[in-house]
Design a protein around this motif. Structure first.
Motif, mmCIF file in Angstrom:
data_model
loop_
_atom_site.group_PDB
_atom_site.id
_atom_site.type_symbol
_atom_site.label_atom_id
_atom_site.label_comp_id
_atom_site.label_asym_id
_atom_site.label_seq_id
_atom_site.Cartn_x
_atom_site.Cartn_y
_atom_site.Cartn_z
ATOM 1 N N ALA A 1 0.845 -1.195 0.000
ATOM 2 C CA ALA A 1 0.000 0.000 0.000
ATOM 3 C C ALA A 1 0.878 1.242 0.000
ATOM 4 N N ASP A 2 0.212 2.374 -0.181
ATOM 5 C CA ASP A 2 0.865 3.677 -0.103
ATOM 6 C C ASP A 2 0.738 4.159 1.339
ATOM 7 N N LEU A 3 1.844 4.138 2.079
ATOM 8 C CA LEU A 3 1.816 4.449 3.507
ATOM 9 C C LEU A 3 1.243 5.828 3.810
ATOM 10 N N PRO A 4 1.694 6.902 3.163
ATOM 11 C CA PRO A 4 1.129 8.224 3.489
ATOM 12 C C PRO A 4 -0.381 8.305 3.230
ATOM 13 N N ARG A 5 -0.856 7.643 2.173
ATOM 14 C CA ARG A 5 -2.274 7.726 1.838
ATOM 15 C C ARG A 5 -3.126 6.960 2.858
ATOM 16 N N LEU A 6 -2.700 5.748 3.221
ATOM 17 C CA LEU A 6 -3.468 5.007 4.223
ATOM 18 C C LEU A 6 -3.363 5.666 5.591
ATOM 19 N N GLU A 7 -2.222 6.283 5.871
ATOM 20 C CA GLU A 7 -2.099 7.024 7.124
ATOM 21 C C GLU A 7 -3.069 8.198 7.140
ATOM 22 N N GLN A 8 -3.271 8.826 5.971
ATOM 23 C CA GLN A 8 -4.243 9.907 5.871
ATOM 24 C C GLN A 8 -5.655 9.394 6.152
ATOM 25 N N VAL A 9 -5.973 8.190 5.681
ATOM 26 C CA VAL A 9 -7.282 7.596 5.957
ATOM 27 C C VAL A 9 -7.478 7.423 7.457
ATOM 28 N N LEU A 10 -6.486 6.827 8.123
ATOM 29 C CA LEU A 10 -6.601 6.588 9.566
ATOM 30 C C LEU A 10 -6.658 7.898 10.340
ATOM 31 N N VAL A 11 -5.873 8.881 9.941
ATOM 32 C CA VAL A 11 -5.881 10.167 10.633
ATOM 33 C C VAL A 11 -7.266 10.815 10.521
ATOM 34 N N ASN A 12 -7.877 10.749 9.331
ATOM 35 C CA ASN A 12 -9.215 11.309 9.171
ATOM 36 C C ASN A 12 -10.234 10.604 10.075
ATOM 37 N N LEU A 13 -10.142 9.274 10.157
ATOM 38 C CA LEU A 13 -11.072 8.524 10.997
ATOM 39 C C LEU A 13 -10.830 8.810 12.479
ATOM 40 N N ILE A 14 -9.559 8.869 12.885
ATOM 41 C CA ILE A 14 -9.251 9.163 14.292
ATOM 42 C C ILE A 14 -9.681 10.580 14.645
ATOM 43 N N HIS A 15 -9.461 11.516 13.722
ATOM 44 C CA HIS A 15 -9.847 12.904 13.972
ATOM 45 C C HIS A 15 -11.347 13.009 14.242
ATOM 46 N N ASN A 16 -12.167 12.312 13.419
ATOM 47 C CA ASN A 16 -13.616 12.335 13.641
ATOM 48 C C ASN A 16 -13.975 11.707 14.981
#
Length: 449
Positions: A305-320
């Motif tokens: 996977a693309d680490l920065p992109r999946l990290e962005q997914v998790l950050v968005n979910l954690i932020h919410n």
């Protein structure tokens, strides 16, 4: 001289027998041709072994054979046209029902059977029983009575489908051809488009109104007060930053949707991905008085996977999760190995709970996926809003005061789908929310790059 009479008798007898034989043969051939003509008139295929050795019937034989050939050509043409019609009807996405003058359905296509059949064939049933909706039935009756094309659009409350019926009169058979178009998806897209325009207008109106008010205040004299001017300029900068963030996220979302953001796929560890996202959001969770924790086995297979992109997914979910969880709550990140076949059927937004984690029986290779989840102890999401939370700018009403652009979940969905994964959410009001997404495990060819 006495043999002459006997000779005449014998000749007369032979002649009589020959005439009788010819009469019987001609009668048999005539009966044969009569039956062939009668069968042709009734629509059956005449036989091709008709006798042709009787000179008196040569003209009739030629006519019958010409009739057989013409019948064959027309029958072949009709069969070809029927096969072409059936192939066309089978491939059509719109439902087609052909009814006779008595309102009995004579022919349908698979799309119509799927819309109205409920597992049973519609052929032979009446139009009223097949359509089962008073507006659709009334449209068909108007078409029968007026002999003109009729059209009607209805929404079926039971299936929540939006259908359009076009009834076309059959001038030859006295029946009607019913064309049923399923406009549910188009209607849903129109709703999404209207909501998108409404949401964009709402999101832009607030900062623009603030900028206008701040600018007018400065022009009316606040600019002469250095303290007030400095404070107003700071607020202007905040609003401009919010507009910039919104424009940036819209542009990024548009690029992701159009496939213009290439993924740099590498082998990464699910645990490393969770730890990286947690480190970025740890300070924000601590300021909100929340416990941010990870539950991830150490022996999970690598994912490509693309680490920065999946990290962005998790950050968005954690932020919410952090934003909507009250102080003292918990946000838990998990990862587990699951069979890919459980999730590849295209899950939606509101789905049943996942199958319990499988620990031993799974091979850590192709055919499996890693199931990530972000669970919070917040107020939960209403059931009516749950299917739409991944739409652009769509936010639950009470969350509008929480800030943000409303694009984070939409970006997360497109990034996960770009990795051939699925993302969905489960929630119950008062019992928190859990966001899931899957990433297939993929190993590169050992002989490859």
């Amino acid at each position: 001289m006495n043999t002459l009479p006997w000779l005449l008798v014998v000749v007369l007898l032979i002649t009589t027998l020959w005439i009788f034989w010819r009469y019987v043969a001609l009668r048999r051939s005539a009966d044969h041709y009569a039956r062939a003509i009668r069968r042709a008139a009734e629509g059956d295929l005449p036989p091709r072994d008709l006798p042709t050795d009787i000179k008196n019937l040569e003209l009739l034989s030629s006519a019958i054979h010409a009739l057989v050939q013409t019948f064959d050509i027309r029958l072949s043409t009709l069969d070809a046209e029927r096969a072409r019609l059936e192939a066309t009807l089978t491939q059509m996405t719109d439902g087609v029902l052909i009814a006779d003058s008595q309102g009995r359905i004579q022919m349908t296509n698979p799309a119509a059977e799927k819309l109205f059949g409920e597992g049973e064939t519609l052929v032979g049933k009446s139009v009223s029983i097949a359509l089962r909706h008073h507006q659709l039935i009334e449209t068909w009756r108007k078409c029968q009575q007026s002999g003109e094309v009729q059209s009607e659009s209805v929404e079926l409350p039971a299936t929540r489908k939006f259908l359009q019926l076009i009834a076309i009169p059959d001038q030859h058979a006295g029946g009607a051809i019913l064309l049923v178009q399923d406009l549910t998806r188009i209607r849903r897209l129109e709703t999404v488009r209207r909501d998108f325009i409404s949401n964009v207008s709402h999101e832009l109106r607030t900062p623009l109104a603030s900028l206008k008010a701040l600018t007018e205040t400065l022009q009316e004299g606040a600019l002469e007060d250095p303290t007030a001017a400095h404070r107003f300029l700071g607020r202007i900068q905040t609003e401009v930053d919010a507009l910039t963030q919104m424009a940036t996220e819209l542009l990024e979302l548009s690029r992701i949707e159009s496939g213009q953001v290439p993924l740099e796929l590498k082998l990464i560890s699910p645990a490393k991905l969770l730890n990286s996202a947690t480190d970025r959001m740890k300070m924000q969770a601590e300021r909100a008085g929340l416990i941010l924790q990870i539950d991830c086995p150490a022996d999970l297979p690598l994912i490509r996977a693309d680490l920065p992109r999946l990290e962005q997914v998790l950050v968005n979910l954690i932020h919410n999760a952090v934003k909507f969880t009250p102080p003292g709550g918990e946000v838990t990140l998990t990862a587990s190995l699951e069979p890919l076949s459980r999730w590849e059927r295209g899950r939606g937004a509101a789905l049943p709970a996942p199958v319990p984690q499988v620990q031993v029986s799974l091979s850590k290779g192709e055919g499996n996926c890693v199931l990530f989840s972000v669970r919070d102890t917040g107020p939960g999401i209403p059931a009516d809003d749950l299917p739409r939370i991944f739409e652009r700018f769509y936010r639950v009403d009470r969350s509008r005061t929480g800030g943000g652009t409303g694009l984070g979940l939409s970006i997360a969905r497109h990034l996960v789908e770009a990795h051939s994964g699925k993302i969905w959410a489960e929630s119950r009001e008062g019992d928190g929310s859990t966001f899931y997404f899957t990433i297939p495990t993929r190993y590169p060819d050992p002989n490859g790059p």
